[in-house]
Structure formats: structure tokens, C-alpha cells
Design an enzyme around this catalytic site. Structure first.
Site, mmCIF file in Angstrom:
data_model
loop_
_atom_site.group_PDB
_atom_site.id
_atom_site.type_symbol
_atom_site.label_atom_id
_atom_site.label_comp_id
_atom_site.label_asym_id
_atom_site.label_seq_id
_atom_site.Cartn_x
_atom_site.Cartn_y
_atom_site.Cartn_z
ATOM 1 N N ASP A 1 -9.916 4.159 -3.035
ATOM 2 C CA ASP A 1 -9.725 3.224 -1.928
ATOM 3 C C ASP A 1 -11.007 2.471 -1.590
ATOM 4 O O ASP A 1 -10.964 1.492 -0.838
ATOM 5 C CB ASP A 1 -9.256 3.964 -0.669
ATOM 6 C CG ASP A 1 -7.891 4.605 -0.867
ATOM 7 O OD1 ASP A 1 -7.061 4.004 -1.559
ATOM 8 O OD2 ASP A 1 -7.667 5.697 -0.329
ATOM 9 N N ASP B 1 -3.122 2.938 2.809
ATOM 10 C CA ASP B 1 -2.907 3.674 1.569
ATOM 11 C C ASP B 1 -1.853 4.749 1.852
ATOM 12 O O ASP B 1 -1.684 5.169 2.999
ATOM 13 C CB ASP B 1 -4.219 4.318 1.111
ATOM 14 C CG ASP B 1 -4.032 5.216 -0.099
ATOM 15 O OD1 ASP B 1 -3.478 4.746 -1.101
ATOM 16 O OD2 ASP B 1 -4.417 6.395 -0.006
#
Length: 818
Positions: A710, A486
């Protein structure tokens, strides 16, 4: 340890479902081998309300998952204890092993050492009997009745508990390692007694065999037990970090001007409640998680992060229970206590990791369930073969040969006093080979192969702030070929800042009546402040990282906020609010268009050209575009080195972000990522889909992230890696939790995971290879080829070495990571 909040995580990074479940943790004693593990698991899962049971031989812990309130722990404890496995309930606080279980393990080690000393003395006396047999002054040492006495003492002394446990296992139809050893030792003893009492049979006495067998086995067990204790030292060290007491004080305001020490009350640390104030003096450990209210100090956080350098802490800073206060007296407010503290959660994660098995262990478990029965069957066939066939085909096996590996008793005069020649009877030879088969077999090695490696690997990780959840995660780490990062908060610092403020060439004062009266020729600085003021006012209604950046910039420039109302947030698009009776929008250009704001394409192009490779937030009021604010998040200092290290390991590295493509590409260029490895503009829900698409192409994927958005991708990935400071959801769904603010720990966790799994494979290979080669050798397979026959004592020595070698091989991992 009932705990309704503990997730059921049998598979790595499974999407946890918080149903009405609880986990019961039991300390189970009396397990000697993989067969015992299977027996305990079988008894636990026989309960109709038990969903699953995981038993660890190395740590002697059983984790039972069941419906909340459906299982009485006392019932499970009674069942296991009555079956020969003394069991206790792990303490309710969840902060480590019960003192009773720890004391029991220490007592077992002390008893094993005492038995080993006695066995060593018996072996010494037995050996002296052979050395001094021709010396008349001490001829009694070579007397056969003396050696019979030594064997008797060995069986009823140091070997007593081993034999009793073995026969109990046989009686319960759950034979174990001790059953095999007990059969071998008692068979040798009984056969020798018959030979002694009935010399006309012409049998050989081999009283030294049970003495040496038990001595070697006790030596191996003691070394194995000490090694297992050393392997578990990391977890025990974590548990010991929790302070026993805390100093309770009143609110700092209420004690102003009064010496804190004079009014502090000392209470048990597990009695502290959230919101209470505690005093911590220099040299004392922080009792619970909290924040500093008064005082300034330095904190040693090495137990949490592995970093030895102390960290300066001031009022308002967060501190963690178990860390060491070094330099100053402070007053703190408790924010997390008991099982909710960071230390307690780390201990729980490590304990969970040590009970979760690697899939590769399943085959070993299946074999272990039938291992003892198989060995007894092979021993029976060995006896029948050599008695009826082998001694006829190879009669030379009955002769004592220098190539034969046998005990000293087989060549001394007093052991063959009933034989007319240097040969043994077919019955005795068949019996000795049968005993060798029983003794050399080692299910202990199978049972210890995986848990000891996991114990050492997860312990090393915990010391370095790398929390790996279990053997299933280790196996998944070993097979990775792709690592997906990420962007925000992972590759970048996660703290965006405003880097530019660009008003468009229109009248900003048209927004409010007050501004209409202002000079239309106001300078650019004033226009920027007006634009930032509007944006900050609207963004005050949300807590998005971009909103935080705008608000911090406004505060830094001392720009006051206007009055706003009717705040509305569209996730991933923007924020709207009414400011001075005008609708103000702050968000993406597409969202502004959706809300009726006319935005010229040429104007957007001009703005993008002026603000390159930054995140752009557009501001509009009364349906008119006012300008744009550029926000950037700096790349972590160690991001480039981390990605380079992963690429050097042969892993594909990718970037996954919800940010615009041009922003993602700019970061990709600085990190030398190829365009094909950059996925930009991905929504939170789309991140999990992107991971799934990679997996559909055959890739084994690790996802590195830190936020709530996430969590689906972390759960979907083969291995989810969550950074320090992550949300609770991210931590719960990740297979690896990194406790330090260092991106290079991603590399360290993958290397440690791969190294630990390699140890698991080495241990399993050795365990299977040992039994695959050792049992046939003990059965006499080597005699037709090289004339070698293993004596029971030699077989016992080899068996003792096998399990100890598996544990030692696991400990080598620690030496290489020091």
C-alpha cells in the site's frame, strides 16, 4: 538532533528518498512575532549546505535539514545566539525538549509574571493619581513629577527587556514587534519629558501612556505565553511518559527459584540494549518496547491508544514503552530501545507535525517578512498627514471631545497645565496617532495563527492515537472528497481463514507412490486432508496471508507437513515446490495454466459455484488439478459504520483490492458500496496508478492502507492514512498514522483535521482583519466618520488582546474535543 533516518517531508505523503541527509533540531528563544520567525529562517537558510529550515513560533523550535556532516550545529547556534535568539541543540536522544530549554521557558514565564505585577502596581498608582487629584492629603499622587517617575520606572523596569530587544532588532535590520512597541513607548515618554521641561512649547504631557501601554502589552504577552504553554501540554505529557530507570535482570532461566528483586540492577532507561531482560513491578511504567517472557499482568495502554480499559498481557505478548503495568510482576525482553521505541517515534512524529506549515500559512509568512517595515512606513505617513494636512482639514480633532477615545491623562488638569484652552497642538496629536499605529500593529497574531492551531490539533490527536504529520496534511484533509480503502487488513480483519476444502472428482492418490496403494474410494474427509496437506507443505515456503491461513488450518487439524524443496514464489500468482519428487503448484487458475496444468473451464465454473464470494486457491500436482481451497477474511465489525459516517460527511468511499472481482463485490454488498466504487484485481503497482487516475479527474483522495504493497498508493494520495500495526514503510509514507485497532479512527482523524484547519483559517482571518482594520483606525481614519481617535494606551490594549485571542481561539478546539 542529528538524525540521518528522518525523512524530508515538506509535502504531504511525498515519496521519501533516503539520501545522505540529517535533521538538526534547535530550541530557539527570543522570538516574539512572525517577523522573528522569518529572521531566524533567513539566517539558517543562508548557510550554503542547509536545504530547508522550518521555525515554529509557538513551540520555539527550528528544524534544519542538511547534508549529513555538512553543517556544524554549533555554527548555527552561535549565529542565532549572536543575533539575539538564544539557541540550544535539542538532545541527541530525540525524546523531547532539553531540560535547559524547558527551564528557560519556565524562567521567561516567571519573569513575565513578575514584570506584569510591577506594571500592574504602576497602573494602579497612575489611576489613583487621577482619582485622588482633588484630595489634598494625597495630592502628591496627582503630581506630574510623580507620574513622570512612574513612566520612568515602567521603562527601565518591566519594559526594559522589551525595549532592549526592540532596539537590538532595529540595529540588526530585523525589526520585530518589540521594535514597534519600543518606538511607541519611548516616543511618548520623550515627548512628555520635553513638554515637562519646556512648558513654553505648550505640549501635553502624557506620561500615563507608556505606563498603560507596557502594562497592557505585558498582560497580553503573559496570557499568550501561558496559553501557548497549555497548547504544548500534550507533547510535554508524551515526553514525560518515558520512565527514567529500568530494572535489569539476568535471563529468567538463570534466576529460576531466586527472588528477582534481590538480583535486579537499576539502570537509566536510555542505557537499555536490545535483547536485555528487564523486570517491571506493578505500578511501574514499561521502560522500553519488548515482549513478556514470564508473568501475567494487565497493561494500561491509554497513552498509546486513548482506550482506558486495561489489556491483559501474557508471555509472548508485545508491550510498549511508556504504558503502565497495573497488576502483576513481569520479566520482559527489550526489542526496541531509545529513539526506536514506539513512544519515541510518536514524540518525533508529533514534533515534526508541529513544525510543518500549512500552505495557507505561506502568504502570512510572506507578509510577516515585511510587516514591521510596512507599519513604520504607515506610522511615518500618519504623522506627516495629520501634522501638515489633517489638523488643517479637521481642526476639531485638536479639541478634546467626549467621542475621542483617549487616556485619562488627556483630560486631567495636570496634563494640560501648559495649555490655554482645551486643545492639543498639531504636533502632539500627530505624534499620538503615530504612536497608536506603532503599538496597535500585531505581527504576533500572524505568527501564532497557524502554529498554535497545529499545536493544539496534533496534541489532541496524539492523546487519542491519531498522529497527524503537520499543517500541510491538515490542509489536504480539509479538501478531501474521496476516501479509498484497501481491503485486506483494512476493511477486513487481515486474518484470512480456510472456510472450505474442495477436492475434484479425480484420484488424489496418484500424486505419490504411497498413495497409489491406497483405496481409490477414500472418503471426502480424507481427500480434503490430503489436499490441505499438499497445499500447506508448499505454502510453508512463503509468508503470504493466504499461506498463513492454510498453514494454521493444517495445524488446527493436526495434519503433518510433507517434505518439500525447491520452493519458488510468484508474487500475486502462486507458490511451487517439489514434494515427493512431484511438482506441486498452489495459486490462481491462470497461473496453473501458465505452468502446463490443464484446467477445464466447466470445472472452474463448478468450483466457483460451490465456493461463492471467497478467495480460491487451486492446488495441482504432476500437471493435474487436485482441488481448490476457499479462504475468507471477515469484515471488521466497525467497517460498515465507518463507511456510513464518511458518506454522511459527503465523501465518496471506494474499495481498492488486488483480490478477485467476485470477492470484492461480495464485501462491497455487505458494506453497501456501489459497483462503480469498487476497484478489484489491482496489483500493488496499480494501486498508485488508480489513485493517480482519480486525482487526474479532479478528486482529492485519501488512501487508507496498512501494508508494504500500500506504500506507493499512500505516498501518491493527497492524504495517506496508515492503520496501527502497519509496516514501517507504510507508516513513513502516510500523512496520518492511527495507533488504535479501530477503523472509526479514520473518521475521527478526518474530522479532527478539518476542525483544526478551520481554526487555522479563523486565526489567519482574525489576524489579517485585526491589522487591516486596526492600523487604519489608529491612524485616525475613524475621526472624519465618527469623531473617534484611538489613544496609544487603547491601541496597546487592543494589540494585547489580538495575539491572546488567536491562541485562545485555538484552545477552544480542545474544549470541543474533550
Amino acid at each position: 538532533m542529528p538524525n540521518a533516518n528522518m525523512p524530508n517531508a515538506n509535502m504531504p505523503n511525498a515519496q521519501f528518498s533516503y539520501m545522505s541527509q540529517e535533521t538538526i533540531t534547535l530550541d530557539v528563544g527570543g522570538m516574539k512575532c512572525a517577523g522573528c520567525v522569518k529572521a531566524v529562517e533567513r539566517q539558517l537558510t543562508q548557510h550554503p549546505e542547509v536545504m530547508s529550515a522550518r521555525v515554529n513560533l509557538a513551540t520555539e523550535v527550528a528544524v534544519v535539514e542538511c547534508g549529513t556532516g555538512k553543517v556544524d550545529p554549533a555554527e548555527l547556534i552561535k549565529k542565532l545566539t549572536s543575533s539575539g535568539f538564544p539557541t540550544e541543540l535539542r538532545n541527541a536522544s530525540g525524546e523531547g525538549s532539553n531540560a535547559g530549554a524547558t527551564e528557560r521557558q519556565q524562567e521567561e514565564i516567571r519573569q513575565q509574571i513578575a514584570n506584569l505585577v510591577i506594571a500592574g502596581v504602576l497602573i494602579l498608582l497612575s489611576g489613583l493619581g487621577h482619582i485622588t487629584q482633588n484630595i489634598s492629603q494625597v495630592s502628591w499622587l496627582g503630581n506630574i513629577w510623580f507620574h513622570a517617575g512612574l513612566a520612568t520606572i515602567a521603562l527601565i523596569g518591566p519594559g526594559r527587556s522589551l525595549l532592549i530587544d526592540g532596539w537590538r532588532g532595529w540595529w540588526r535590520l530585523a525589526p520585530n514587534m518589540n521594535t514597534l512597541v519600543g518606538l511607541g513607548a519611548t516616543s511618548a515618554y520623550i515627548a512628555s519629558c520635553i513638554a515637562l521641561l519646556y512648558p513654553q512649547l505648550g505640549w501635553e504631557c502624557f506620561f500615563d501612556e507608556p505606563v498603560m501601554m507596557l502594562g497592557f502589552i505585558l498582560l497580553g504577552r503573559t496570557l499568550e505565553r501561558l496559553a501557548r504553554r497549555r497548547a504544548a501540554a500534550s507533547l510535554q505529557a508524551l515526553v514525560s511518559l518515558k520512565p527514567a530507570t529500568a530494572r535489569l535482570v539476568a535471563k529468567p532461566e538463570a534466576i529460576a527459584g531466586v527472588e528477582i528483586e534481590s538480583i535486579a540492577s537499576e539502570i537509566p532507561a536510555d542505557r537499555v540494549r536490545v535483547g536485555e531482560y528487564l523486570q517491571v513491578l506493578p505500578g511501574e511504567k514499561i521502560p522500553v518496547d519488548g515482549e513478556i517472557i514470564t508473568g501475567k499482568t494487565t497493561i494500561d495502554e491509554s497513552m498509546l491508544t486513548g482506550e482506558a480499559a486495561p489489556v491483559t498481557k501474557e508471555p509472548g505478548d508485545v508491550i510498549t514503552g511508556g504504558t503502565l503495568n497495573q497488576s502483576g510482576a513481569i520479566v520482559m525482553r527489550a526489542t526496541r530501545t531509545g529513539a526506536d521505541t514506539t513512544l519515541a517515534r510518536i514524540v518525533a512524529l508529533v514534533e515534526e507535525a508541529q513544525t510543518r506549515k500549512a500552505p495557507v500559512q505561506h502568504f502570512a509568512d510572506a507578509v510577516a517578512g515585511y510587516f514591521t517595515y510596512g507599519v513604520m512606513a504607515i506610522a511615518t505617513l500618519t504623522f506627516l498627514f495629520w501634522y501638515f494636512v489633517g489638523t488643517n482639514v479637521w481642526p476639531e480633532a485638536l479639541a478634546i471631545s467626549p467621542h475621542t477615545i483617549h487616556s485619562l491623562s488627556s483630560i486631567s488638569p495636570h496634563t494640560i497645565h501648559n495649555l490655554s484652552s482645551d486643545t492639543v497642538s498639531p504636533l502632539l496629536l500627530s505624534l499620538k496617532l503615530t504612536i497608536s499605529v506603532l503599538v496597535i500593529a500585531c505581527p504576533c497574531a500572524l505568527g501564532l495563527a497557524t502554529p498554535t492551531a497545529i499545536l493544539v490539533g496534533t496534541g489532541i490527536g496524539a492523546e487519542r492515537g491519531l498522529l497527524i504529520r503537520g499543517g500541510d496534511v491538515l490542509e489536504a484533509i480539509h479538501s478531501l472528497d474521496t476516501v479509498v480503502f484497501d481491503k485486506t487488513g483494512t476493511l477486513t480483519a487481515g486474518h484470512p481463514t480456510v472456510v472450505d476444502c474442495l477436492p475434484v472428482s479425480i484420484d488424489l492418490s496418484a500424486v505419490t507412490a504411497e498413495k497409489k496403494a491406497q483405496d481409490k474410494t477414500q472418503d471426502k474427509t480424507q481427500s480434503q486432508k490430503s489436499l490441505l496437506q499438499l497445499a500447506a507443505t508448499v505454502e510453508s515456503g512463503t509468508n503470504h496471508p493466504l499461506a498463513t491461513a492454510i498453514l494454521e488450518q493444517a495445524k488446527q487439524e493436526n495434519i503433518p507437513l510433507l517434505e518439500g524443496r525447491d520452493f519458488k514464489t510468484e508474487p500475486g500468482k502462486g507458490v511451487a515446490a517439489t514434494v515427493n519428487e512431484e511438482l506441486v503448484l498452489v495459486g490462481t487458475a491462470e497461473w496453473l495454466r501458465e505452468n502446463g496444468v490443464f484446467v477445464e473451464t466447466a470445472l472452474l465454473t463448478d468450483i466457483k459455484n460451490k465456493i461463492e464470494n471467497k478467495t480460491i486457491v487451486y492446488v495441482a500436482a504432476a500437471g493435474v488439478l487436485l482441488g481448490a481451497i476457499a479462504i475468507a477474511d471477515r469484515v471488521r465489525a466497525d467497517a460498515k459504520a465507518t463507511l456510513d459516517s464518511l458518506r454522511d460527511m459527503g465523501l465518496r468511499v471506494m474499495l481498492l483490492t488486488g483480490d478477485r472481482e467476485e470477492v470484492a463485490k461480495a464485501i462491497a454488498v455487505s458494506l453497501e458500496l456501489e459497483p462503480a466504487n469498487v476497484l478489484a484485481g489491482v496489483t500493488p503497482a496499480g494501486k498508485a496508478a488508480a489513485i493517480e487516475q482519480l486525482q487526474a479527474k479532479g478528486h482529492r483522495v485519501a488512501m487508507v492502507g496498512d501494508g508494504i504493497n500500500d506504500a506507493p498508493a499512500l505516498a501518491r494520495a493527497d492524504v495517506g492514512i496508515s492503520l496501527q500495526g502497519s509496516t514501517d514503510v507504510a507508516v513513513e509514507t502516510a500523512g496520518v498514522v492511527l495507533m488504535r485497532e479501530e477503523l472509526m479512527d479514520v473518521v475521527a482523524s478526518i474530522r479532527l483535521g478539518s476542525a483544526t484547519f478551520n481554526k487555522i483559517r479563523q486565526n489567519l482571518f482574525w489576524a489579517f482583519a485585526y491589522n487591516t482594520l486596526g492600523i487604519p483606525a489608529a491612524a485616525g481614519l475613524l475621526f472624519p466618520l465618527w469623531g473617534i481617535v484611538l489613544s496609544p494606551a487603547t491601541a496597546g490594549a487592543l494589540m494585547a488582546c489580538s495575539s491572546a485571542s488567536v491562541v485562545t481561539n485555538s484552545l477552544i478546539l480542545r474544549q470541543r474535543w474533550q
